[in-house]
Design a protein around this motif. Structure first.
Motif, PDB file in Angstrom:
ATOM      1  N   LYS A 176       0.284   7.368   9.822  1.00 54.44           N
ATOM      2  CA  LYS A 176       1.061   7.904   8.719  1.00 54.44           C
ATOM      3  C   LYS A 176       2.417   8.407   9.228  1.00 54.44           C
ATOM      4  N   THR A 177       2.405   9.053  10.415  1.00 56.35           N
ATOM      5  CA  THR A 177       3.648   9.575  10.995  1.00 56.35           C
ATOM      6  C   THR A 177       4.456   8.460  11.636  1.00 56.35           C
ATOM      7  N   VAL A 178       3.743   7.603  12.386  1.00 53.09           N
ATOM      8  CA  VAL A 178       4.428   6.500  13.085  1.00 53.09           C
ATOM      9  C   VAL A 178       5.214   5.650  12.082  1.00 53.09           C
ATOM     10  N   THR A 179       4.603   5.431  10.958  1.00 53.23           N
ATOM     11  CA  THR A 179       5.186   4.536   9.971  1.00 53.23           C
ATOM     12  C   THR A 179       6.521   5.059   9.430  1.00 53.23           C
ATOM     13  N   LEU A 180       6.714   6.402   9.567  1.00 53.92           N
ATOM     14  CA  LEU A 180       7.983   6.967   9.087  1.00 53.92           C
ATOM     15  C   LEU A 180       9.174   6.539   9.949  1.00 53.92           C
ATOM     16  N   PHE A 181       8.883   5.955  11.131  1.00 54.34           N
ATOM     17  CA  PHE A 181       9.967   5.448  11.974  1.00 54.34           C
ATOM     18  C   PHE A 181      10.356   4.021  11.601  1.00 54.34           C
ATOM     19  N   ASN A 182       9.600   3.470  10.671  1.00 52.76           N
ATOM     20  CA  ASN A 182       9.922   2.122  10.202  1.00 52.76           C
ATOM     21  C   ASN A 182      10.958   2.222   9.081  1.00 52.76           C
TER      22      ASN A 182
ATOM     23  N   TYR B 260       0.842  -1.198   0.000  1.00 51.64           N
ATOM     24  CA  TYR B 260       0.000   0.000   0.000  1.00 51.64           C
ATOM     25  C   TYR B 260       0.879   1.250   0.000  1.00 51.64           C
ATOM     26  N   SER B 261       0.258   2.370  -0.302  1.00 52.54           N
ATOM     27  CA  SER B 261       0.960   3.636  -0.195  1.00 52.54           C
ATOM     28  C   SER B 261       0.673   4.195   1.190  1.00 52.54           C
ATOM     29  N   ILE B 262       1.704   4.720   1.854  1.00 52.11           N
ATOM     30  CA  ILE B 262       1.459   5.193   3.220  1.00 52.11           C
ATOM     31  C   ILE B 262       0.547   6.413   3.239  1.00 52.11           C
ATOM     32  N   GLN B 263       0.335   7.013   2.056  1.00 51.97           N
ATOM     33  CA  GLN B 263      -0.632   8.109   1.969  1.00 51.97           C
ATOM     34  C   GLN B 263      -2.036   7.611   2.327  1.00 51.97           C
ATOM     35  N   MET B 264      -2.253   6.293   2.183  1.00 48.36           N
ATOM     36  CA  MET B 264      -3.579   5.724   2.439  1.00 48.36           C
ATOM     37  C   MET B 264      -3.840   5.569   3.929  1.00 48.36           C
ATOM     38  N   LEU B 265      -2.764   5.693   4.763  1.00 47.51           N
ATOM     39  CA  LEU B 265      -2.927   5.475   6.202  1.00 47.51           C
ATOM     40  C   LEU B 265      -3.515   6.711   6.861  1.00 47.51           C
ATOM     41  N   PRO B 266      -4.359   6.517   7.898  1.00 47.56           N
ATOM     42  CA  PRO B 266      -4.842   7.664   8.672  1.00 47.56           C
ATOM     43  C   PRO B 266      -3.764   8.101   9.657  1.00 47.56           C
TER      44      PRO B 266
ATOM     45  N   ASN C 138      10.189   2.354  -0.436  1.00 47.35           N
ATOM     46  CA  ASN C 138       9.863   3.535  -1.237  1.00 47.35           C
ATOM     47  C   ASN C 138      11.047   4.041  -2.042  1.00 47.35           C
ATOM     48  N   GLY C 139      12.239   3.857  -1.480  1.00 46.15           N
ATOM     49  CA  GLY C 139      13.432   4.232  -2.237  1.00 46.15           C
ATOM     50  C   GLY C 139      13.504   3.446  -3.526  1.00 46.15           C
ATOM     51  N   LEU C 140      13.290   2.154  -3.396  1.00 41.59           N
ATOM     52  CA  LEU C 140      13.364   1.307  -4.587  1.00 41.59           C
ATOM     53  C   LEU C 140      12.202   1.614  -5.541  1.00 41.59           C
ATOM     54  N   ARG C 141      11.037   1.897  -4.957  1.00 42.91           N
ATOM     55  CA  ARG C 141       9.879   2.193  -5.797  1.00 42.91           C
ATOM     56  C   ARG C 141      10.106   3.461  -6.618  1.00 42.91           C
ATOM     57  N   TRP C 142      10.789   4.409  -5.978  1.00 45.24           N
ATOM     58  CA  TRP C 142      11.070   5.653  -6.696  1.00 45.24           C
ATOM     59  C   TRP C 142      11.964   5.384  -7.918  1.00 45.24           C
ATOM     60  N   THR C 143      12.975   4.507  -7.752  1.00 45.69           N
ATOM     61  CA  THR C 143      13.857   4.224  -8.889  1.00 45.69           C
ATOM     62  C   THR C 143      13.088   3.521 -10.011  1.00 45.69           C
ATOM     63  N   PHE C 144      12.010   2.842  -9.644  1.00 46.42           N
ATOM     64  CA  PHE C 144      11.202   2.155 -10.671  1.00 46.42           C
ATOM     65  C   PHE C 144      10.277   3.123 -11.391  1.00 46.42           C
ATOM     66  N   TYR C 145       9.500   3.879 -10.590  1.00 39.42           N
ATOM     67  CA  TYR C 145       8.414   4.645 -11.197  1.00 39.42           C
ATOM     68  C   TYR C 145       8.560   6.148 -11.040  1.00 39.42           C
ATOM     69  N   GLY C 146       9.641   6.591 -10.451  1.00 38.65           N
ATOM     70  CA  GLY C 146       9.860   8.027 -10.307  1.00 38.65           C
ATOM     71  C   GLY C 146       8.948   8.700  -9.311  1.00 38.65           C
ATOM     72  N   GLN C 147       8.219   7.908  -8.521  1.00 39.67           N
ATOM     73  CA  GLN C 147       7.356   8.495  -7.495  1.00 39.67           C
ATOM     74  C   GLN C 147       7.266   7.538  -6.310  1.00 39.67           C
ATOM     75  N   ALA C 148       7.231   8.102  -5.115  1.00 44.90           N
ATOM     76  CA  ALA C 148       7.154   7.281  -3.906  1.00 44.90           C
ATOM     77  C   ALA C 148       6.745   8.147  -2.744  1.00 44.90           C
ATOM     78  N   ASP C 149       6.510   7.501  -1.589  1.00 40.45           N
ATOM     79  CA  ASP C 149       6.027   8.232  -0.413  1.00 40.45           C
ATOM     80  C   ASP C 149       7.131   9.000   0.288  1.00 40.45           C
ATOM     81  N   VAL C 150       8.353   8.585   0.112  1.00 40.31           N
ATOM     82  CA  VAL C 150       9.450   9.339   0.732  1.00 40.31           C
ATOM     83  C   VAL C 150      10.444   9.739  -0.351  1.00 40.31           C
ATOM     84  N   ASN C 151      11.210  10.735   0.001  1.00 37.18           N
ATOM     85  CA  ASN C 151      12.211  11.285  -0.892  1.00 37.18           C
ATOM     86  C   ASN C 151      13.353  10.279  -1.081  1.00 37.18           C
TER      87      ASN C 151
END
Ligand SMILES: Nc1ncnc2c1ncn2[C@@H]1O[C@H](COP(=O)(O)OP(=O)(O)OP(=O)(O)O)[C@@H](O)[C@H]1O
Ligand SMILES: [Mg+2]
Lengths: 255, 312
Positions: A198-204, A188-194, A211-224
């Motif tokens: 959404k914030t807690v998950t950023l500590f994971n 899932y995209s973490i944007q979908m989390l309430p 998301n790093g790998l997803r960005w290299t695939f599709y040029g878009q992801a939840d984190v930079n």
């Protein structure tokens, strides 16, 4: 003698040879598992799910599943590589040899990471059979895969030093890595989390890897992507520091 | 003969609090065979582990080949071989690759001819394609020896090389150790078979409860602490000892039919017999017993424990 290159190569080859001996478990099992994910989540369920930011669901989960396998396999391989000689007692030879932290890292961690990278290539090829995906930044993707494989091989090495039984060897991947990867935004995209999740998950930390790998695939992801690289490098540095400490104090290796 | 290994104030207290080695000094000479004797738990394996890098010292210094082990450990370890007490083998490894691997691990260039020669000398060449875990205990021990020798060490540690090994293999092992010595390898071995130390060692060290009790040339030790006993069965019983034989300190036994001699070191049985003949005393049999290193060892350790009990 400052760096024992021959000894390092010997360890590296020895560890890779172990992979060939157990080719079936080493390569086929993870490939089968990820294929099942592609069929069930990508094919069966994915066809009923909307695109995720323009990416079809089946393609959306490819980087995450790939990362999941890299993490699990890197950790398992590297931990097994050092735990097995400790368990059988053959580690005496390694400890009495002119082998230090540098040789061990390159040998054991290098071999485990190599295996993960080979596996990643095989899985990407397999995924092609089920899913139509593309990689926008192939070089960055390759680099990021390598980086994650090394980082989690380092973690596996620490785990293999720490474990004093086969159960413990499996407990960490099962109890820590699996939940973190499943909650890491593979499916899932973490944007979908309430909020607050959404914030807690950023500590994971796995969120950054997936998301790093997803960005290299599709040029878009939840984190930079920069944040993902930084987080991974930081994790790597931490693991190396722990391993250097293990060697300096002899923790779990020398009595 | 220079020193190859210099140990000063070396000590070890394990994490659990057991002091396995009290501060110890020991110098091993180049080219010698040194046997370390001592009861179970004396600290033999600990001492070896400290030098080989398996055990971290709690104090003291180790110099091998003139190199400080704490600093130049890579260089020093490349020239040290270790055959451990436990038979630890990789479950999946095969003989030839395992031995080849050992050589590389110690940083030496591959040398298949040398490995072949080594395996042949240990009667392992026929077994080169076998799984180590499928070999018998004695053969596993040989594989461990081959692994320890694969990088041509100058200093070799053998921790109970003949434990659980049959008589024939033990003879082979002794022969091999002799050959290694001839090639200039310095050998430190531990053993519970004192006859082994007696047969091979140049010097012996006796360790007990973490204290190196004694280090001495084997010959000197046996001359100093050994005894010789002889019982001479006489053709004609005697009633008294002739004056010319008095300085031998003989005792009369069995109603004059047997003369008993008890002397220090290697004794003087031959002069005694000559003196008997000169006195016209004929004999029908002689039974000579020279005390072994074992007697000396048992005596030493026994006395030691007795003293400690008494001190309490
Ligand atoms: N890893 C360890 N942790 C804690 N104590 C240990 C460890 N290894 C050995 N010891 C203890 O140190 C002491 C010396 O043991 P060591 O193995 O050196 O004896 P040894 O002379 O080799 O005996 P053996 O003839 O039975 O092989 C023993 O009391 C032993 O229990
Ligand atoms: Mg021992």
């Amino acid at each position: 003698m400052s760096f024992n290159l021959r000894g390092t190569l010997a360890i590296y080859k020895f560890e890779l040879a172990r992979t060939w001996r157990t080719l079936f478990q080493s390569i086929l099992t993870p490939v089968l598992t990820t294929s099942l994910y592609f069929i069930v989540f990508g094919g069966a369920i994915g066809s009923r799910i909307d695109t995720m930011g323009g990416v079809p669901y089946a393609a959306f989960i490819v980087p995450g599943l790939l990362m999941l396998t890299i993490l699990a396999e890197s950790t398992a391989n590297a931990s097994f590589g050092i735990y097995l000689p400790r368990f059988t007692g053959t580690v005496y030879e390694l400890l009495s040899a002119p082998i230090g932290v540098a040789e061990t890292l390159v040998g054991y961690v290098g071999a485990a990471a190599t295996k993960s990278v080979i596996l990643a290539v095989v899985i990407l090829a397999t995924a092609r059979v089920f899913v139509d995906y593309h990689i926008e930044h192939p070089l960055l993707a390759a680099f990021f895969i390598l980086l994650s494989a090394v980082a989690f091989s380092l973690l596996g090495f620490i785990l293999g030093c720490w474990a004093d039984g086969f159960e413990k060897l499996q407990v960490v991947p099962m109890l820590v890595l699996t939940p973190l990867t499943f909650l890491g935004g593979t499916f899932y995209s973490i944007q979908m989390l309430p909020e607050p999740w959404k914030t807690v998950t950023l500590f994971n930390p796995v969120v950054y890897l997936v998301n790093g790998l997803r960005w290299t695939f599709y040029g878009q992801a939840d984190v930079n992507f920069g944040a993902a690289i930084t987080a991974t490098l930081g994790f790597m540095a931490l693991c190396i520091a722990v391993i250097a400490f293990i060697f300096r104090t002899g923790w779990r290796l020398r009595s | 003969m220079g020193a190859i290994l210099e140990i000063e104030g070396l000590q070890k207290t394990y994490a659990g609090g057991v002091t396995a080695l009290q501060p110890t000094d020991l110098t091993i000479n180049k080219g010698e065979i040194f046997a370390l004797l001592g009861p179970n738990g004396a600290g033999k394996t600990t001492l070896i582990g400290l030098v080989c890098g398996l055990v971290r010292p709690s104090g003291g210094t180790i110099r091998a080949f003139g190199l400080d082990m704490a600093r130049d450990w890579r260089k020093a370890r490349a020239r040290i071989g270790l055959v451990p007490q436990e038979l630890s083998v990789d479950m999946f490894e095969y003989v030839l690759p395992a031995v080849t691997h050992s050589r590389a691990l110690f940083g030496r260039p591959a040398d298949p001819a040398k490995i072949e020669k080594l395996l042949k000398s240990l009667s392992l060449w026929e077994k080169r394609d076998q799984r180590i875990s499928a070999l018998s205990g004695g053969m596993k021990r040989r594989v461990l020896i081959a692994k320890a020798l694969a990088h041509d060490p100058d200093l070799l540690f053998l921790d109970e090389p003949t434990a659980g090994v049959d008589v024939e293999l033990r003879r082979d092992m002794w022969q091999l150790i002799g050959q290694l010595r001839d090639q200039g390898v310095t050998i430190i071995l531990t053993t519970h078979y004192i006859e082994e130390a007696q047969e091979m060692a140049d010097r012996v060290g006796v360790i007990d409860r973490g204290v190196l009790q004694l280090v001495e040339e084997k010959r000197a030790l046996m001359a100093r602490l050994g005894t010789t006993e002889a019982k001479i069965a006489l053709a004609q019983p005697v009633s008294a000892i002739p004056a010319a034989l008095e300085h031998f300190g003989l005792a009369i036994e069995d109603g004059g039919k047997v003369l008993c001699y008890h002397g220090a070191g290697e004794g003087e049985v031959a002069p005694l017999l000559k003196a008997l003949l000169a006195e016209g005393i004929d004999f029908t049999g002689i039974d000579v017993h020279e005390s072994s290193l074992e007697d000396i060892f048992v005596d030493l350790i026994g006395r030691n424990h007795h003293d400690q009990e008494a001190a309490r």
